[in-house]
Design a protein around this motif. Structure first.
Motif, mmCIF file in Angstrom:
data_model
loop_
_atom_site.group_PDB
_atom_site.id
_atom_site.type_symbol
_atom_site.label_atom_id
_atom_site.label_comp_id
_atom_site.label_asym_id
_atom_site.label_seq_id
_atom_site.Cartn_x
_atom_site.Cartn_y
_atom_site.Cartn_z
ATOM 1 N N ALA A 1 -19.489 -6.194 66.637
ATOM 2 C CA ALA A 1 -19.032 -5.945 68.009
ATOM 3 C C ALA A 1 -20.132 -6.293 69.013
ATOM 4 O O ALA A 1 -21.322 -6.190 68.704
ATOM 5 N N CYS A 2 -19.716 -6.702 70.239
ATOM 6 C CA CYS A 2 -20.702 -7.100 71.247
ATOM 7 C C CYS A 2 -21.380 -5.885 71.873
ATOM 8 O O CYS A 2 -22.507 -5.968 72.346
ATOM 9 N N GLY A 3 -20.701 -4.754 71.881
ATOM 10 C CA GLY A 3 -21.304 -3.548 72.453
ATOM 11 C C GLY A 3 -21.153 -3.465 73.958
ATOM 12 O O GLY A 3 -21.613 -2.498 74.584
ATOM 13 N N ASP A 4 -20.505 -4.460 74.560
ATOM 14 C CA ASP A 4 -20.545 -4.550 76.014
ATOM 15 C C ASP A 4 -19.181 -4.770 76.664
ATOM 16 O O ASP A 4 -19.046 -4.658 77.872
ATOM 17 N N CYS A 5 -18.154 -5.071 75.880
ATOM 18 C CA CYS A 5 -16.847 -5.383 76.472
ATOM 19 C C CYS A 5 -16.067 -4.076 76.712
ATOM 20 O O CYS A 5 -16.480 -3.017 76.266
ATOM 21 N N PRO A 6 -14.929 -4.154 77.425
ATOM 22 C CA PRO A 6 -14.152 -2.926 77.675
ATOM 23 C C PRO A 6 -13.759 -2.199 76.381
ATOM 24 O O PRO A 6 -13.761 -0.963 76.342
ATOM 25 N N SER A 7 -13.467 -2.960 75.330
ATOM 26 C CA SER A 7 -13.090 -2.313 74.072
ATOM 27 C C SER A 7 -14.277 -1.534 73.490
ATOM 28 O O SER A 7 -14.133 -0.388 73.056
ATOM 29 N N CYS A 8 -15.454 -2.154 73.477
ATOM 30 C CA CYS A 8 -16.652 -1.462 72.954
ATOM 31 C C CYS A 8 -16.957 -0.225 73.796
ATOM 32 O O CYS A 8 -17.334 0.817 73.254
ATOM 33 N N HIS A 9 -16.791 -0.354 75.111
ATOM 34 C CA HIS A 9 -17.032 0.818 75.974
ATOM 35 C C HIS A 9 -16.051 1.938 75.664
ATOM 36 O O HIS A 9 -16.413 3.111 75.636
ATOM 37 N N LEU B 1 -11.920 -4.644 66.874
ATOM 38 C CA LEU B 1 -11.251 -4.445 68.162
ATOM 39 C C LEU B 1 -11.986 -5.108 69.323
ATOM 40 O O LEU B 1 -11.442 -5.220 70.425
ATOM 41 N N CYS B 2 -13.227 -5.538 69.083
ATOM 42 C CA CYS B 2 -14.070 -6.090 70.163
ATOM 43 C C CYS B 2 -13.448 -7.364 70.751
ATOM 44 O O CYS B 2 -12.819 -8.144 70.050
ATOM 45 N N GLU B 3 -13.638 -7.554 72.057
ATOM 46 C CA GLU B 3 -13.095 -8.749 72.722
ATOM 47 C C GLU B 3 -13.993 -9.971 72.550
ATOM 48 O O GLU B 3 -13.551 -11.107 72.696
#
Ligand code: ZN
Length: 334
Positions: free
Chosen positions: A56-64, A47-49
């Motif tokens: 996952a990047c851990g930092d995008c709106p999706s990860c948040h 789902l990560c952007e």
């Protein structure tokens, strides 16, 4: 985000699985190796952007959104008891029922929750990265929920991916297993688990004693420390049980107490066979003349208790009964 999602052995498996592009994964193997964390790492990466080959990047709106447990494109299917433990919100209706004490939190994945998930997989995704359904522990589906999931797995409506995690894959419907790519959880390297536990704030000797008591399963160690089980507590457990001291179990839930007693029983059985204990140091085990047959019967009774342990009628009474049974077993002469 759960600390264990970044543990090195979970990170390695995350990138391995992402490189294979399955749309439905079944993570299997013993508990305590980070199945849930790996499942969540996979779903987060899907789902990560800005995903990388590592995940996952851990930092995008999706990860948040996943970090705060409110992602419109992630459906989490768990028993309510597990959702509560892991900090996932229940549906409004379920929370209301439980608040009003209409019923207790469910230990199975409920049919209602599965219906919501099926509906979820038919909706259009909200963030343009597809959708994910996470099922944990998958063995807690009953026949009705398992069949509903099977339908969705057979005809996935649009861009939805699945990750199931279980320590009992043999109990799943064979048709569910055959629709998924299977992955057997990998054990961490010997030093890796210790190093990771030290990073989580445990002292070296403490970490190594706890890792032993958890049978080498690092995410179980964290759960144990959260429950307040120190190495000294663990070391004193066998003798406390021989003395019939129920206060030693006072801070534990019945399920945790049963788990600890099963480990004690397991090590006593190993000693009977002349093998080295696995969870305790040899010197920590109590003197006992209990025979293999007596110990095996005790183990069976513990397994039986485990079935009713999650929400017993009276936890205090149950701990006393467990202690008294343990003492009688240990003092048995044959
Ligand atoms: Zn991200």
């Amino acid at each position: 985000m759960s600390a264990a999602m970044n543990a090195p052995w979970i990170a390695r498996q995350t990138s391995d699985l992402l490189a294979q592009r399955g749309h439905a994964w079944l993570l299997q193997g013993p508990s305590g190796l980070g199945q849930y964390e790996l499942a969540l790492a996979l779903a987060s990466a899907w789902l990560c952007e800005k995903p990388t080959v590592q995940g996952a990047c851990g930092d995008c709106p999706s990860c948040h959104a996943i970090a705060v447990r409110t992602h419109a494109d992630l459906a989490v299917l768990m028993p309510e008891t597990v959702m509560i433990d892991l900090g996932w919100p229940l549906s409004e209706k379920a929370q209301d029922d439980i608040d009003k004490k209409t019923r207790k939190p469910s230990k199975e994945i409920r049919v209602d929750a599965m219906r919501d998930a099926v509906e979820f997989s038919q909706r259009t995704d909200a963030r343009g990265r597809g959708k994910a359904v996470l099922v944990f522990p998958a063995e807690r589906m009953n026949t009705i929920t398992a069949n509903a999931l099977l339908k969705t797995l057979e005809e996935p409506p649009g861009d939805v991916r699945f990750v199931l995690a279980t320590e009992a894959s043999h109990t799943l419907l064979p048709t569910i297993r055959s629709r998924c790519l299977a992955h057997t959880m990998k054990w961490p390297e010997a030093d890796e688990a210790l190093a990771w536990l030290t990073e989580q704030g445990l002292q070296g000797p403490e970490a190594s004693a706890l890792l032993r008591s958890a049978g080498g399963r690092p995410t179980d160690v964290l759960r144990q420390t959260e429950a307040g089980l120190s190495p000294a507590w663990w070391a004193a457990l066998p003798k406390a049980m021989r003395q019939g001291d129920a206060r030693h179990l006072a801070d534990l839930s019945p399920a945790q107490a049963i788990d600890a007693l099963q480990k004690l029983c397991h090590d006593l059985l190993l000693r009977q066979l002349g093998a080295a204990p696995r969870f305790f140091e040899g010197a920590q085990l109590p003197d006992s003349k209990a025979s293999t047959a007596v110990l095996t019967d005790w183990f069976k009774r513990l397994m039986q208790s485990a079935r009713t342990a999650e929400h017993p009628f009276n936890a205090g009474l149950m701990l006393e009964a467990l202690t008294s049974d343990a003492q009688q077993t240990l003092l048995s002469k044959g």
